[in-house]
Motif scaffolding. Sequence first.
Motif, PDB file in Angstrom:
ATOM      1  N   ASP B 140       0.830  -1.214   0.000  1.00 50.56           N
ATOM      2  CA  ASP B 140       0.000   0.000   0.000  1.00 50.56           C
ATOM      3  C   ASP B 140       0.858   1.255   0.000  1.00 50.56           C
ATOM      4  OD1 ASP B 140      -2.246  -1.821   2.120  1.00 50.56           O
ATOM      5  OD2 ASP B 140      -1.921  -1.758  -0.057  1.00 50.56           O
ATOM      6  N   ASN B 141       1.665   1.379   1.061  1.00 53.06           N
ATOM      7  CA  ASN B 141       2.395   2.649   1.001  1.00 53.06           C
ATOM      8  C   ASN B 141       3.821   2.394   0.518  1.00 53.06           C
ATOM      9  OD1 ASN B 141       3.471   1.397   3.090  1.00 53.06           O
ATOM     10  ND2 ASN B 141       2.987   2.938   4.634  1.00 53.06           N
ATOM     11  N   GLN B 142       3.883   1.697  -0.624  1.00 52.73           N
ATOM     12  CA  GLN B 142       5.186   1.462  -1.260  1.00 52.73           C
ATOM     13  C   GLN B 142       5.681   2.830  -1.764  1.00 52.73           C
ATOM     14  OE1 GLN B 142       8.357   0.622  -2.784  1.00 52.73           O
ATOM     15  NE2 GLN B 142       7.491  -1.147  -1.752  1.00 52.73           N
ATOM     16  N   GLY B 143       6.859   3.206  -1.416  1.00 53.94           N
ATOM     17  CA  GLY B 143       7.345   4.549  -1.795  1.00 53.94           C
ATOM     18  C   GLY B 143       7.632   4.600  -3.282  1.00 53.94           C
ATOM     19  N   LEU B 144       8.705   5.311  -3.616  1.00 55.92           N
ATOM     20  CA  LEU B 144       9.080   5.452  -5.019  1.00 55.92           C
ATOM     21  C   LEU B 144       9.685   4.146  -5.493  1.00 55.92           C
ATOM     22  CD1 LEU B 144      10.644   8.967  -4.689  1.00 55.92           C
ATOM     23  CD2 LEU B 144       8.652   8.348  -6.057  1.00 55.92           C
ATOM     24  N   TYR B 145       9.318   3.674  -6.627  1.00 56.32           N
ATOM     25  CA  TYR B 145       9.845   2.423  -7.215  1.00 56.32           C
ATOM     26  C   TYR B 145       9.635   2.656  -8.705  1.00 56.32           C
ATOM     27  CZ  TYR B 145       9.758  -2.787  -7.832  1.00 56.32           C
ATOM     28  OH  TYR B 145       9.972  -4.100  -8.204  1.00 56.32           O
ATOM     29  N   LEU B 146      10.523   3.455  -9.295  1.00 51.02           N
ATOM     30  CA  LEU B 146      10.270   4.004 -10.634  1.00 51.02           C
ATOM     31  C   LEU B 146       9.914   2.929 -11.654  1.00 51.02           C
ATOM     32  CD1 LEU B 146      13.028   6.782 -10.959  1.00 51.02           C
ATOM     33  CD2 LEU B 146      10.769   6.912  -9.913  1.00 51.02           C
ATOM     34  N   CYS B 147      10.588   1.779 -11.623  1.00 51.45           N
ATOM     35  CA  CYS B 147      10.311   0.737 -12.621  1.00 51.45           C
ATOM     36  C   CYS B 147       8.888   0.217 -12.494  1.00 51.45           C
ATOM     37  CB  CYS B 147      11.285  -0.421 -12.477  1.00 51.45           C
ATOM     38  SG  CYS B 147      12.770  -0.246 -13.492  1.00 51.45           S
ATOM     39  N   LEU B 148       8.293   0.365 -11.324  1.00 50.68           N
ATOM     40  CA  LEU B 148       6.927  -0.178 -11.137  1.00 50.68           C
ATOM     41  C   LEU B 148       5.895   0.935 -11.253  1.00 50.68           C
ATOM     42  CD1 LEU B 148       5.279  -2.705 -10.452  1.00 50.68           C
ATOM     43  CD2 LEU B 148       5.558  -2.148  -8.030  1.00 50.68           C
ATOM     44  N   ARG B 149       6.201   2.106 -10.679  1.00 50.46           N
ATOM     45  CA  ARG B 149       5.162   3.149 -10.624  1.00 50.46           C
ATOM     46  C   ARG B 149       5.450   4.297 -11.563  1.00 50.46           C
ATOM     47  NH1 ARG B 149       2.555   1.113  -7.176  1.00 50.46           N
ATOM     48  NH2 ARG B 149       3.033   0.159  -5.186  1.00 50.46           N
TER      49      ARG B 149
END
Lengths: 120, 260
Positions: B140-149
């Motif tokens: 839910d509160n996954q931070g920055l994860y550029l490849c995913l978000r």
Amino acid sequence: CKILKCNSEFWAATSGSHHLGTEEAPEFCTALRTYAHCTRRTARTCRGDLAYHSAVHGIDDLMVQHNCSKDGPTSQPRLRTLPPGDSQERSDSPEICHYEKSFHKHSAPPNYTHCGLFGD
Amino acid sequence: PHLRTFTDSFQTCKVQGAWPLIDNNYLNVQVTNTPVLPGSLATATTKLTIIFKSFQECVDQKVYQAEMDELPAAFADGSKNGGDKHGANSLKITEKVSGQHIEIQAKYIGTTIVVRQVGRYLTFAVRMPEEVVNAVEDRDNQGLYLCLRGCPLNQQIDFHTFRSGQATEGRARRKGSSLVPFPEFFTYETAMAKCREKLPVEDLYFQSCVFDLLTTGDVNFTLAAYYAFEDVKMLHSNKDKLHLYERTRELGPGNAAPSG
């Protein structure tokens, strides 16, 4: 100089084990000999490094303390975890270390995705 | 840099400084991006750090670090595999072209990574099972994860906006303004012609190439886009999705392609 690697391997091998009695505890002596072997491998690149020299002296003291002989086995025979199923199968590493093989067992092949970053 | 996410969305982002490209239970990848020219909004990757977390009796924790003009063929501790554990060979680093192209096979998580140095900057590509991609502590509160978000909205650069800006800036530059001189000056047409040499299909990789030539004047970016597409061809599992295209927009009067 990789003396810290030797240190961490020794602590990993001896931490968590029950309190070792005064009699020579074979596994403790084995771990000590492995540790001594590891420090010898780093001797060339660690000469002059305080951590290295204190490790060497520490090993000597512990050897005497625990009445360990310098010669003897230096590492526990690796626990071979054969993959479940056909035990005749030779595995160069545990099944768990081959994602596709272990994944395959349970269901269809995994769904792969790709990500890329380039340019400006 | 230009980012193609695990969900096949394609963005051009500023993301100046250090940003997490991948951040899950098995792997962390962090990139550091710097402006391609002083004061430029466009940035490119000058440093990359990959942390393979230790995993059961397969691998110890391993760190790979690459910087501009330094693409090592080993992990930070000098080793080329997963360490001393029984399954250590399930993590292997291979040098394809010295100083230009390395591959890391992480069989224990079914993952393949390609790192290149093209011109002065780094490129990164990865193939990873969906199950591993989504293995994060708290979804839910996954931070920055550029490849995913993908990149945060305020970090994204829009080609169109840029192009209209470019048209005016291009004119300014022709008048010998004080703008920083580019190694080579491209017009929109000459940039397209140059990119078409390596990328005949005018998809988003082609458009990225044009964007990069217009913003930097550095022809190496043609190769960066070309190799990025080569890596997609090698790593992407759906061969029908290799080319990505811009969503077409209603070209109204305000949206006509800028002249020049």
